[in-house]
Each structure stands twice: as C-alpha cells, then as structure tokens.
Design a protein around this motif. Sequence first.
Motif, PDB file in Angstrom:
ATOM      1  N   LYS A 150     -50.142  60.093  93.495  1.00  0.00           N
ATOM      2  CA  LYS A 150     -50.522  59.433  94.743  1.00  0.00           C
ATOM      3  C   LYS A 150     -50.206  60.345  95.911  1.00  0.00           C
ATOM      4  CE  LYS A 150     -46.487  56.361  94.667  1.00  0.00           C
ATOM      5  NZ  LYS A 150     -46.064  54.964  94.602  1.00  0.00           N
ATOM      6  N   LYS A 168     -53.921  57.343 107.319  1.00  0.00           N
ATOM      7  CA  LYS A 168     -53.962  55.980 107.856  1.00  0.00           C
ATOM      8  C   LYS A 168     -53.645  54.959 106.781  1.00  0.00           C
ATOM      9  CE  LYS A 168     -56.979  57.197 111.624  1.00  0.00           C
ATOM     10  NZ  LYS A 168     -58.356  57.291 112.114  1.00  0.00           N
ATOM     11  N   PHE A 169     -52.583  55.231 106.050  1.00  0.00           N
ATOM     12  CA  PHE A 169     -52.206  54.336 104.959  1.00  0.00           C
ATOM     13  C   PHE A 169     -50.912  53.574 105.244  1.00  0.00           C
ATOM     14  CE2 PHE A 169     -54.728  54.547 100.941  1.00  0.00           C
ATOM     15  CZ  PHE A 169     -55.839  55.155 101.487  1.00  0.00           C
ATOM     16  N   GLY A 170     -50.330  53.783 106.415  1.00  0.00           N
ATOM     17  CA  GLY A 170     -49.097  53.068 106.726  1.00  0.00           C
ATOM     18  C   GLY A 170     -48.047  53.348 105.671  1.00  0.00           C
ATOM     19  N   GLU A 171     -47.519  52.301 105.065  1.00  0.00           N
ATOM     20  CA  GLU A 171     -46.491  52.502 104.033  1.00  0.00           C
ATOM     21  C   GLU A 171     -47.075  52.445 102.622  1.00  0.00           C
ATOM     22  OE1 GLU A 171     -43.216  49.859 104.890  1.00  0.00           O
ATOM     23  OE2 GLU A 171     -42.509  51.207 106.462  1.00  0.00           O
ATOM     24  N   THR A 172     -48.398  52.327 102.524  1.00  0.00           N
ATOM     25  CA  THR A 172     -49.037  52.367 101.210  1.00  0.00           C
ATOM     26  C   THR A 172     -49.404  53.826 100.909  1.00  0.00           C
ATOM     27  OG1 THR A 172     -51.333  52.092 101.957  1.00  0.00           O
ATOM     28  CG2 THR A 172     -50.033  50.096 101.720  1.00  0.00           C
ATOM     29  N   ALA A 173     -50.072  54.070  99.812  1.00  0.00           N
ATOM     30  CA  ALA A 173     -50.482  55.435  99.476  1.00  0.00           C
ATOM     31  C   ALA A 173     -51.805  55.385  98.736  1.00  0.00           C
ATOM     32  CB  ALA A 173     -49.416  56.121  98.626  1.00  0.00           C
ATOM     33  N   LEU A 174     -52.442  56.544  98.618  1.00  0.00           N
ATOM     34  CA  LEU A 174     -53.718  56.651  97.930  1.00  0.00           C
ATOM     35  C   LEU A 174     -53.480  57.130  96.502  1.00  0.00           C
ATOM     36  CD1 LEU A 174     -56.878  56.669  98.141  1.00  0.00           C
ATOM     37  CD2 LEU A 174     -56.676  59.075  98.766  1.00  0.00           C
ATOM     38  N   SER A 175     -53.884  56.323  95.509  1.00  0.00           N
ATOM     39  CA  SER A 175     -53.749  56.745  94.110  1.00  0.00           C
ATOM     40  C   SER A 175     -54.927  57.613  93.730  1.00  0.00           C
ATOM     41  CB  SER A 175     -53.741  55.514  93.191  1.00  0.00           C
ATOM     42  OG  SER A 175     -52.513  54.879  93.250  1.00  0.00           O
ATOM     43  N   GLN A 203     -41.369  57.771  98.511  1.00  0.00           N
ATOM     44  CA  GLN A 203     -41.347  56.550  99.337  1.00  0.00           C
ATOM     45  C   GLN A 203     -40.487  56.743 100.587  1.00  0.00           C
ATOM     46  OE1 GLN A 203     -43.121  53.913  98.749  1.00  0.00           O
ATOM     47  NE2 GLN A 203     -43.725  54.230  96.629  1.00  0.00           N
TER      48      GLN A 203
ATOM     49  N   SER B 159     -51.211  47.802 107.051  1.00  0.00           N
ATOM     50  CA  SER B 159     -49.851  48.348 106.959  1.00  0.00           C
ATOM     51  C   SER B 159     -49.586  49.198 108.185  1.00  0.00           C
ATOM     52  CB  SER B 159     -49.718  49.185 105.686  1.00  0.00           C
ATOM     53  OG  SER B 159     -48.439  49.788 105.628  1.00  0.00           O
ATOM     54  N   GLN B 160     -48.595  48.837 108.960  1.00  0.00           N
ATOM     55  CA  GLN B 160     -48.249  49.568 110.182  1.00  0.00           C
ATOM     56  C   GLN B 160     -49.472  49.803 111.067  1.00  0.00           C
ATOM     57  OE1 GLN B 160     -45.915  53.026 108.901  1.00  0.00           O
ATOM     58  NE2 GLN B 160     -44.146  51.709 109.211  1.00  0.00           N
ATOM     59  N   TYR B 162     -52.590  49.970 110.223  1.00  0.00           N
ATOM     60  CA  TYR B 162     -53.779  50.544 109.580  1.00  0.00           C
ATOM     61  C   TYR B 162     -54.421  49.547 108.630  1.00  0.00           C
ATOM     62  CZ  TYR B 162     -51.969  54.927 111.403  1.00  0.00           C
ATOM     63  OH  TYR B 162     -51.506  55.913 112.225  1.00  0.00           O
ATOM     64  N   LEU B 164     -56.740  48.571 105.515  1.00  0.00           N
ATOM     65  CA  LEU B 164     -57.182  49.198 104.274  1.00  0.00           C
ATOM     66  C   LEU B 164     -58.009  48.201 103.478  1.00  0.00           C
ATOM     67  CD1 LEU B 164     -53.651  50.583 103.938  1.00  0.00           C
ATOM     68  CD2 LEU B 164     -55.646  52.100 103.848  1.00  0.00           C
ATOM     69  N   PHE B 169     -62.623  51.860  97.821  1.00  0.00           N
ATOM     70  CA  PHE B 169     -61.779  52.954  97.340  1.00  0.00           C
ATOM     71  C   PHE B 169     -62.476  53.815  96.280  1.00  0.00           C
ATOM     72  CE2 PHE B 169     -57.256  53.079  98.781  1.00  0.00           C
ATOM     73  CZ  PHE B 169     -57.431  52.272  99.889  1.00  0.00           C
ATOM     74  N   ALA B 173     -57.400  54.258  94.137  1.00  0.00           N
ATOM     75  CA  ALA B 173     -56.803  52.922  94.245  1.00  0.00           C
ATOM     76  C   ALA B 173     -55.761  52.928  95.341  1.00  0.00           C
ATOM     77  CB  ALA B 173     -56.174  52.516  92.911  1.00  0.00           C
ATOM     78  N   LEU B 174     -55.354  51.729  95.745  1.00  0.00           N
ATOM     79  CA  LEU B 174     -54.356  51.591  96.802  1.00  0.00           C
ATOM     80  C   LEU B 174     -52.991  51.360  96.169  1.00  0.00           C
ATOM     81  CD1 LEU B 174     -53.786  51.141  99.894  1.00  0.00           C
ATOM     82  CD2 LEU B 174     -54.120  48.715  99.454  1.00  0.00           C
ATOM     83  N   SER B 175     -52.040  52.254  96.454  1.00  0.00           N
ATOM     84  CA  SER B 175     -50.681  52.085  95.936  1.00  0.00           C
ATOM     85  C   SER B 175     -49.907  51.147  96.846  1.00  0.00           C
ATOM     86  CB  SER B 175     -49.949  53.422  95.905  1.00  0.00           C
ATOM     87  OG  SER B 175     -50.388  54.188  94.838  1.00  0.00           O
ATOM     88  N   LEU B 176     -49.243  50.177  96.258  1.00  0.00           N
ATOM     89  CA  LEU B 176     -48.482  49.214  97.056  1.00  0.00           C
ATOM     90  C   LEU B 176     -47.254  49.884  97.681  1.00  0.00           C
ATOM     91  CD1 LEU B 176     -48.619  46.085  94.710  1.00  0.00           C
ATOM     92  CD2 LEU B 176     -49.909  46.469  96.810  1.00  0.00           C
ATOM     93  N   PRO B 177     -46.807  49.353  98.829  1.00  0.00           N
ATOM     94  CA  PRO B 177     -45.597  49.882  99.457  1.00  0.00           C
ATOM     95  C   PRO B 177     -44.349  49.225  98.852  1.00  0.00           C
ATOM     96  CG  PRO B 177     -46.496  48.158 100.817  1.00  0.00           C
ATOM     97  CD  PRO B 177     -47.400  48.262  99.619  1.00  0.00           C
TER      98      PRO B 177
END
Lengths: 367, 367
Positions: A150, A168-175, A203, B159-160, B162, B164, B169, B173-177
């Motif tokens: 990610k 622009k993912f804030g505290e999430t991430a791109l897998s 993280q 998230s913050q 942004y 999503l 996607f 995929a979107l990784s959870l925080p």
Amino acid sequence: MSSRAEFLKRLEDWGAALTNSILKLQEPVMEIPARTLSNTIWDEKARMLRLGPEKLQRRFLDMKEARRFMQTVLMLRLIVEAIREDVYPTIRDLYYNGKHTIVFKDPLGRTHRENTWDEQAESNAVIEDIEVAANVLREEMGVSADVKGKIVGPIVVRSQGYELDASKFGETALSLPVNVDALEIVKVEATYVLVVEKDAIFQRLVREKFWSQENAILVTAKGMPDRATRRFIRRLNEEYKLPVYVLTDGDPYGWYIYSVYKSGSIKLSYESERLATPDAKFLGLTATDIDAYKISDNYVIAANDRDIKRAQELLRYPWFQKPEWTREVNLFLRKKKKVEIEALSTHGLKFLHDYLRDKIRGRKFID
Amino acid sequence: MSSRAEFLKRLEDWGAALTNSILKLQEPVMEIPARTLSNTIWDEKARMLRLGPEKLQRRFLDMKEARRFMQTVLMLRLIVEAIREDVYPTIRDLYYNGKHTIVFKDPLGRTHRENTWDEQAESNAVIEDIEVAANVLREEMGVSADVKGKIVGPIVVRSQGYELDASKFGETALSLPVNVDALEIVKVEATYVLVVEKDAIFQRLVREKFWSQENAILVTAKGMPDRATRRFIRRLNEEYKLPVYVLTDGDPYGWYIYSVYKSGSIKLSYESERLATPDAKFLGLTATDIDAYKISDNYVIAANDRDIKRAQELLRYPWFQKPEWTREVNLFLRKKKKVEIEALSTHGLKFLHDYLRDKIRGRKFID
C-alpha cells in the motif's frame, strides 16, 4: 502494455507446437530455463540476480520427466482456459483446479493411480516454469496471489480509467493491484520513495504527516515484499528516477528484505529485470547504529540461532560482498545483537523522523 | 466523535486521582474490570460476548500487585506524553519506550534489578487494562497496530477532509485507517457487505467485477480480523442497516473467524459493543456443503489435530449453541474433512459467483 489476449496467443502457440510434434509422431519436448541456485547469476554490472543460460529439456518419453511434463501441459491448459473464460484464478485456484487422480493400466494390466500434483508447491513451480519458458508473467496471465503493498504520497495513478491521487487519502492508503503494470502513473511530484518494512511504522509516518513534510511516497509491503510491490517501486525508480530508501529492522532478516528489493530474490531471479531496484539504498538500522545512535540496552535484543545462520548466509551471497555490508554483518556476528526500528524511540517517539532525515540528508545510508 | 484532547483529559484525571491519594498519604488503588475468561459473558439478548461486572482492585502496597501497578502507571504516562507531543506510537513503540531496568536497594542494603516488563504481551495487556478502566480505546488514544482491512464498492468515505469513492478504484483498493471512527461515511449505495477471509479471493472478485454486478461492498482483513476492520463492518451494519455476509474456508478456523466478526472475541470482549456485528451471516463453506455442492474428492482435505481441537472448542462456546452450528461442527468431527473456498472451482472458476448468489438469494447462509 500488451493485452491478456496477446499473451493468450503465446501460450496457445506453445500448446499448438507440442500438438504438432505429436501429430507428426515426434516426441514432444519443452525447453525451459533452469530455475536453480546454480543457474542463478549475480550480474555485477546490472547489480541484480539473474537467471543463467542453462536450459532443461523436458521430454515426454523420459520416465523421470513425464510427470512434470504432464503437469506443465495441464497448467498451460488451465491458464489458457481461464484467459478464454475471462476469469482471474489465484495460484491456489489453479492448484485445486488441476488436482485429480489419473488412473491407468500398465502393459501387464495392473491398475495405477497417480495424482496430478499433491502440494501447492508443485503447481506453483509449474506456473513459474511457464512464466520463464513462455516469457509471460503470472500477472500478465491474470493469475493472482496475495497483494500486500500500500502507498500514500504525492503521486497520481490511473486504474481502469479511474484516477487516484495518493496525496489525498487522509489516514487511509491506496492498496496496490495484482498487476501494477496495468496501473498507469499519471503524475509524480515526490522527491523520494521511502519503503517501510513494518505496517505499524507506515501508519505512524502517515499520521505524523512525515510524507507530506518530506514530499515522499511511502510504501509498505508488510515484511517480505510481494511481486506487485517490488515492481511498483522499480517503476518509480526507473521511470521517474526517484531515489528509493528502504527502512527495515536492524537484523539479518531486515537486511535480506532490503536485498530482495534491491537485487532480487534467488527464487525469482528470472524476474529481477522487472522487479529489482539496483539503486535502492539501505536506510534501516545497522549493527554500527546501535552505538552510533546511542540505543539504550533496553532496546537491544540478543540474536537467536536463526539470526546467526541467516547472517552467515548473507556473507556467502555475492551481492553482499561490499565492504560496508561485510563489516556490518561481521560486527553483528561478533556482538550477536539486533535492534528493531522501534528502538529509535529510545530518544523519544519523534526521533524516528530525525533519524530518517539525518540518514538521507547526511547520505548515511548503505548502497 | 470526541477528540484526542478530550481523551487526554480523562487519562490525566486518572493520573491526578492517583497522585492525590499519595499526597493525602493514602494508598493509591486502581479499579480495573477483569478481562478474564470467567468474566466473559455471552449476552444472548445482544448476541455478543461482553465483559462481566467483575472488577479487580490493583493496590500499590500489595506485593503481588505492585509490579502491575507500576506498569499501569508507566503506560499511562507514556500514552499521555504521546498525546501531548502529538505523536502516534505503535503498541511496539510503547513496549520499547517503557522497557527499562529499575535498580533499587532493599532495607538490608542489597541491590535488586527489576525490568519494567520483559515481553510485549505484558505491555499490551496493560494497554488493554487502561482501555477498559478509563473507557478510552487504543484507537482513540492514537496508539496504532497493524491495519489489515481493505475495501472496494459503492461507498464514499471522508478522511481528514479528503473524499474517497471506493467504487472508483479500478483494480486497486482502499486501505482502512487505524481509527475508523474518524472515517466519515459520506454515502452508501450498496445492497450488502461481503467480507472475504482471503486476500487472493478478494482480488479475484474485484477483477471479475463481482462487486459492481452485485452492488456490494467487498471487504477483506486477510484472516483473523483486526479491530479496525471489525469496527468498520459494524458501522456499515449499524448505521446503514446493510446485511453483512462472511465468506470463509470450510474449517473450524474459518468458522471461528466468522464468529469473531459476529459475536466478538474472548480477548477483546470489552470491545464487542463497538466491534461485533451480531447480524452477520455465515456464507462460507459448511461440512454439509461438501456434499451439497458436490465438491470433488480432490478438493477435500483431511482435518488435522488442530482442526479437531478447535472444533471441540467451538462446541463448548455458548455462542455456537445453535442447532445449525452444532450439526455442522459434529458432522465435521465425524467426517474429519475440510474444504477451502478455492474448492468451489471444482465446477469451474466462475462457480464462486454462482455459489455466492445461490447462498444469498436462497438464504442458505447460517445466522
């Protein structure tokens, strides 16, 4: 970027050639590059592990080869069918899909039973054979396995027409997807790429906004990296000339993980040309760092037998034959002490940031 | 949603109360709910595991309690400092950060050395004590651990600041925080949530566009789920009334994973109220399914001792006391056979889609 259909053609042609031999009453023979340690070569100029020139002949009429020949043809069929049906099997699907018992009678009329394969290791090995022999990668065939990578940071990618801005993912991430070659890199504004071994450290650096302060792309693959993550990092380095820094624990396993990113792995040496990033720098902890960064004894862990054994292996690998590495590995073997990244919080939790900046700005990494 | 500062206040107040006792020359005492199996209660009405009413008194002047008392105060200090300094330690950081040797002399002048803690299990347990005692969660304190969850599907989150859109996607995929409570759910247009145990199956369903055909949110946490993923699924069910289906392998470990999503875990029973999704339905393979879906013998695996032991444990858990489950677990114990999700490719790789639709439409899941 070739399409799945073009790769299909290549696999079908291979199957057709085998059929033609049989129709002409000739023995069908496959020629497959040998994926063995002895055929793994350290290419000093390219700075990566490569598959050597040795090739195996897999003959249908050789008793020792017949089973593996059958497995290869079976797997070829399964993959061709999957592409034709537009499905995306996992390597485990293919194992199950091809597993069955062949019942046959010998010339004396006795019945024999033989499994096509027993373990997934066997079917995986055949997939790798097909990759090297046909020069088509698993990802290109649409065969999936777990994806661990990610990312976040100043980079925009496009997948199936959708643009994704990882800043622009804030505290999430791109897998990352299985096939990162199908991921179009639209824009990169980063100064460097920081690869972090541990997810929890990733993280922390996201939440503490390290990447935006540094204008860096952060990547993690949670331990030993998968192919997709390695390929993506290679692309960032090759196509965008971004420096790549790898942050791992200060132990032989962490150093080996770094070398997989940089030089490739023994098992997948035929893939190094696409997966390795010879420019990658080691930013993790070294044996010297325990003193250099005044890491308190509470953070230092006694090495175990597996650590020692792995360190001794590293000393034998040609790609660790650099004065910096032999010095560090030997120091480790003398002191028998290791440290994790978290040990840097010996000087407070923000010290990780200082450490990273110190090593990058001061060029204190190992190449 | 409270801010990290409000939680800080609660932790500071706790510390202040302890200090006040000491200043008044009274023994400082902590009251902490007991996180033991005997204090774990199956709440049949709420359909989840809960922490019972039992509380422990942790006294400073009790020889048996003094060490744990010290550990709790030490951890409280570390967490308060982290919040004040705006850093986000991992649970491993906190372990390292607090680990040191206390040297003291006894009344006879002899020197003793005592480590604050030796194993991370000890410091983790103290973090959990602080969570239950102060009623502040690790996520709310900004303490991180690995996050495994990722999602795709018709849902928009923020998230913050942004936004999503997880339906855009592509093959990523979107990784959870870490803290999914800080993730705002902006819009949900899904019909249901499909939780997939295995990452590779998740990838397949993404690439085969199963989620868009079904208008479903796909989630995976790669095996035993982490807190963030469980909390996110709970929110989708609670706040958006989405049906939740869990797809696991057909073995006792898969069934237990399902029960963790549905009823909570023994270890984190104090968290069930936030993490459990009592409405979750089991969509994975059962012992009956081996016959019902005519799964070929090649796909059936002999159960090992660990499978058997785990099945026997399931039979003892009150939350498995349903005719459907006891029948399935007993059938498993009789046949000693298990199957993985991939076994469904016995009928071709597309059969997984048919299976999922058949079980959902035909309401063939277990509640």
